[in-house]
Design a protein around this motif. Structure first.
Motif, PDB file in Angstrom:
ATOM      1  N   LEU A 198       8.480  -2.778 -12.562  1.00  0.00           N
ATOM      2  CA  LEU A 198       8.605  -2.363 -11.167  1.00  0.00           C
ATOM      3  C   LEU A 198       7.420  -2.868 -10.342  1.00  0.00           C
ATOM      4  O   LEU A 198       7.594  -3.362  -9.224  1.00  0.00           O
ATOM      5  CB  LEU A 198       8.719  -0.835 -11.082  1.00  0.00           C
ATOM      6  CG  LEU A 198       9.102  -0.256  -9.723  1.00  0.00           C
ATOM      7  CD1 LEU A 198      10.456  -0.782  -9.262  1.00  0.00           C
ATOM      8  CD2 LEU A 198       9.115   1.260  -9.786  1.00  0.00           C
ATOM      9  N   ILE A 199       6.230  -2.797 -10.912  1.00  0.00           N
ATOM     10  CA  ILE A 199       5.020  -3.288 -10.231  1.00  0.00           C
ATOM     11  C   ILE A 199       5.152  -4.792  -9.961  1.00  0.00           C
ATOM     12  O   ILE A 199       4.816  -5.263  -8.867  1.00  0.00           O
ATOM     13  CB  ILE A 199       3.758  -2.987 -11.074  1.00  0.00           C
ATOM     14  CG1 ILE A 199       3.508  -1.473 -11.129  1.00  0.00           C
ATOM     15  CG2 ILE A 199       2.536  -3.720 -10.513  1.00  0.00           C
ATOM     16  CD1 ILE A 199       2.506  -1.043 -12.187  1.00  0.00           C
ATOM     17  N   ALA A 200       5.664  -5.538 -10.930  1.00  0.00           N
ATOM     18  CA  ALA A 200       5.808  -6.993 -10.766  1.00  0.00           C
ATOM     19  C   ALA A 200       6.911  -7.341  -9.770  1.00  0.00           C
ATOM     20  O   ALA A 200       6.756  -8.269  -8.972  1.00  0.00           O
ATOM     21  CB  ALA A 200       6.102  -7.638 -12.122  1.00  0.00           C
ATOM     22  N   GLN A 201       8.017  -6.621  -9.809  1.00  0.00           N
ATOM     23  CA  GLN A 201       9.159  -6.983  -8.968  1.00  0.00           C
ATOM     24  C   GLN A 201       9.055  -6.503  -7.529  1.00  0.00           C
ATOM     25  O   GLN A 201       9.581  -7.156  -6.620  1.00  0.00           O
ATOM     26  CB  GLN A 201      10.457  -6.436  -9.576  1.00  0.00           C
ATOM     27  CG  GLN A 201      10.909  -7.172 -10.809  1.00  0.00           C
ATOM     28  CD  GLN A 201      12.291  -6.710 -11.284  1.00  0.00           C
ATOM     29  OE1 GLN A 201      12.965  -5.893 -10.643  1.00  0.00           O
ATOM     30  NE2 GLN A 201      12.712  -7.239 -12.419  1.00  0.00           N
ATOM     31  N   ASN A 202       8.403  -5.376  -7.278  1.00  0.00           N
ATOM     32  CA  ASN A 202       8.410  -4.801  -5.935  1.00  0.00           C
ATOM     33  C   ASN A 202       7.948  -5.766  -4.839  1.00  0.00           C
ATOM     34  O   ASN A 202       8.617  -5.875  -3.813  1.00  0.00           O
ATOM     35  CB  ASN A 202       7.607  -3.496  -5.890  1.00  0.00           C
ATOM     36  CG  ASN A 202       7.837  -2.782  -4.588  1.00  0.00           C
ATOM     37  OD1 ASN A 202       8.932  -2.309  -4.315  1.00  0.00           O
ATOM     38  ND2 ASN A 202       6.816  -2.745  -3.752  1.00  0.00           N
ATOM     39  N   PRO A 203       6.833  -6.501  -5.009  1.00  0.00           N
ATOM     40  CA  PRO A 203       6.415  -7.398  -3.920  1.00  0.00           C
ATOM     41  C   PRO A 203       7.365  -8.576  -3.707  1.00  0.00           C
ATOM     42  O   PRO A 203       7.328  -9.208  -2.656  1.00  0.00           O
ATOM     43  CB  PRO A 203       5.040  -7.893  -4.352  1.00  0.00           C
ATOM     44  CG  PRO A 203       4.762  -7.350  -5.694  1.00  0.00           C
ATOM     45  CD  PRO A 203       5.891  -6.456  -6.115  1.00  0.00           C
TER      46      PRO A 203
ATOM     47  N   GLN B  94       0.834  -1.214   0.000  1.00  0.00           N
ATOM     48  CA  GLN B  94       0.000   0.000   0.000  1.00  0.00           C
ATOM     49  C   GLN B  94       0.865   1.260   0.000  1.00  0.00           C
ATOM     50  O   GLN B  94       0.496   2.268  -0.600  1.00  0.00           O
ATOM     51  CB  GLN B  94      -1.007   0.006   1.161  1.00  0.00           C
ATOM     52  CG  GLN B  94      -0.417   0.195   2.546  1.00  0.00           C
ATOM     53  CD  GLN B  94       0.016  -1.100   3.219  1.00  0.00           C
ATOM     54  OE1 GLN B  94       0.234  -2.117   2.556  1.00  0.00           O
ATOM     55  NE2 GLN B  94       0.153  -1.067   4.532  1.00  0.00           N
ATOM     56  N   VAL B  95       2.029   1.215   0.624  1.00  0.00           N
ATOM     57  CA  VAL B  95       2.942   2.366   0.630  1.00  0.00           C
ATOM     58  C   VAL B  95       3.514   2.567  -0.778  1.00  0.00           C
ATOM     59  O   VAL B  95       3.565   3.688  -1.283  1.00  0.00           O
ATOM     60  CB  VAL B  95       4.080   2.167   1.661  1.00  0.00           C
ATOM     61  CG1 VAL B  95       5.101   3.303   1.571  1.00  0.00           C
ATOM     62  CG2 VAL B  95       3.504   2.061   3.061  1.00  0.00           C
ATOM     63  N   PHE B  96       3.910   1.475  -1.412  1.00  0.00           N
ATOM     64  CA  PHE B  96       4.430   1.534  -2.777  1.00  0.00           C
ATOM     65  C   PHE B  96       3.389   2.149  -3.723  1.00  0.00           C
ATOM     66  O   PHE B  96       3.686   3.116  -4.433  1.00  0.00           O
ATOM     67  CB  PHE B  96       4.812   0.122  -3.231  1.00  0.00           C
ATOM     68  CG  PHE B  96       5.210   0.015  -4.674  1.00  0.00           C
ATOM     69  CD1 PHE B  96       6.400   0.552  -5.132  1.00  0.00           C
ATOM     70  CD2 PHE B  96       4.403  -0.651  -5.582  1.00  0.00           C
ATOM     71  CE1 PHE B  96       6.774   0.440  -6.462  1.00  0.00           C
ATOM     72  CE2 PHE B  96       4.770  -0.765  -6.918  1.00  0.00           C
ATOM     73  CZ  PHE B  96       5.955  -0.210  -7.347  1.00  0.00           C
ATOM     74  N   HIS B  97       2.174   1.633  -3.702  1.00  0.00           N
ATOM     75  CA  HIS B  97       1.134   2.102  -4.632  1.00  0.00           C
ATOM     76  C   HIS B  97       0.677   3.526  -4.331  1.00  0.00           C
ATOM     77  O   HIS B  97       0.280   4.248  -5.253  1.00  0.00           O
ATOM     78  CB  HIS B  97      -0.035   1.119  -4.662  1.00  0.00           C
ATOM     79  CG  HIS B  97       0.323  -0.152  -5.381  1.00  0.00           C
ATOM     80  ND1 HIS B  97       0.468  -0.209  -6.743  1.00  0.00           N
ATOM     81  CD2 HIS B  97       0.628  -1.386  -4.916  1.00  0.00           C
ATOM     82  CE1 HIS B  97       0.822  -1.440  -7.105  1.00  0.00           C
ATOM     83  NE2 HIS B  97       0.933  -2.168  -6.008  1.00  0.00           N
ATOM     84  N   ARG B  98       0.763   3.942  -3.076  1.00  0.00           N
ATOM     85  CA  ARG B  98       0.381   5.309  -2.688  1.00  0.00           C
ATOM     86  C   ARG B  98       1.292   6.337  -3.363  1.00  0.00           C
ATOM     87  O   ARG B  98       0.916   7.485  -3.559  1.00  0.00           O
ATOM     88  CB  ARG B  98       0.480   5.412  -1.161  1.00  0.00           C
ATOM     89  CG  ARG B  98      -0.146   6.635  -0.562  1.00  0.00           C
ATOM     90  CD  ARG B  98      -0.122   6.587   0.950  1.00  0.00           C
ATOM     91  NE  ARG B  98       1.244   6.740   1.449  1.00  0.00           N
ATOM     92  CZ  ARG B  98       1.703   6.128   2.531  1.00  0.00           C
ATOM     93  NH1 ARG B  98       0.948   5.304   3.217  1.00  0.00           N
ATOM     94  NH2 ARG B  98       2.950   6.349   2.928  1.00  0.00           N
TER      95      ARG B  98
END
Length: 187
Positions: A136-141, A9-13
């Motif tokens: 980046l969206i795929a790798q971050n988690p 949630q912090v990443f997507h914010r």
């Protein structure tokens, strides 16, 4: 011990449109453990935020191919810094340095500082990454933090897949966030 480096949630914010004006940016590169992919990320401080986005994703990157892409991007964007984890890609580092590029080699304590600083900036909504950066969206988690003593860093080995885009983003944001003079004055 290890854990995911940044809550989703912090990443997507912090999602946004990336870099408004790429001139004078910082460029960073990182490669996967298998050396089959590399990510080049740009970051630039604008006001109290650092804007960032992936500018190149390279398949089967050779030192020569990465040098050609980085040197072209650096010249086109007027990049103020090229950032690499000092323990990786030594031939590329040597070639960039020999050809006068503004190379920043981050060693383990600096990489750890980059992770902590970028994490704090995400928590404080001081980063704006390009919401269309699918890599980046795929790798971050998948990116896992590893603690060694009082320091922590993103572990390529412990992460659940490739994290080159995340690491390149972290080190680009870190160097872009540092206050540094644009020119050396002679008095």
């Amino acid at each position: 011990t290890s854990e995911s480096w940044l809550p989703g949630q912090v990443f997507h914010r912090n999602a946004g449109n990336g870099i408004e004006n790429i001139q004078g940016c910082t460029l960073a590169v990182d490669m996967t453990n298998k050396l089959d992919h590399a990510s080049i990320v740009a970051a630039k401080k604008v006001g109290d935020k650092v804007q960032t986005e992936i500018v190149a994703s390279v398949v089967n990157p050779s030192e020569s191919k990465l040098y050609d892409i980085l040197s072209t991007l650096a010249k086109k964007t007027g990049a103020t810094a090229l950032v690499i984890d000092g323990s990786r890609m030594p031939a590329l580092q040597k070639r960039l340095k020999a050809n006068g590029f503004p190379l920043w080699q981050l060693w383990s304590k600096e990489v750890s500082a980059a992770c902590a600083t970028t994490f704090a900036m995400f928590q404080q909504d001081q980063i704006e990454w390009n919401q269309s950066d699918q890599l980046l969206i795929a790798q971050n988690p998948r990116a896992i933090a590893r603690y060694t003593g009082e320091n922590w860093f993103l572990s390529r080995r412990d992460s659940l897949g490739d994290v080159d885009a995340v690491i390149a983003t972290v080190i680009a944001v870190y160097v872009a966030s540092l206050e540094r003079p644009t020119a050396i004055g002679v008095f």
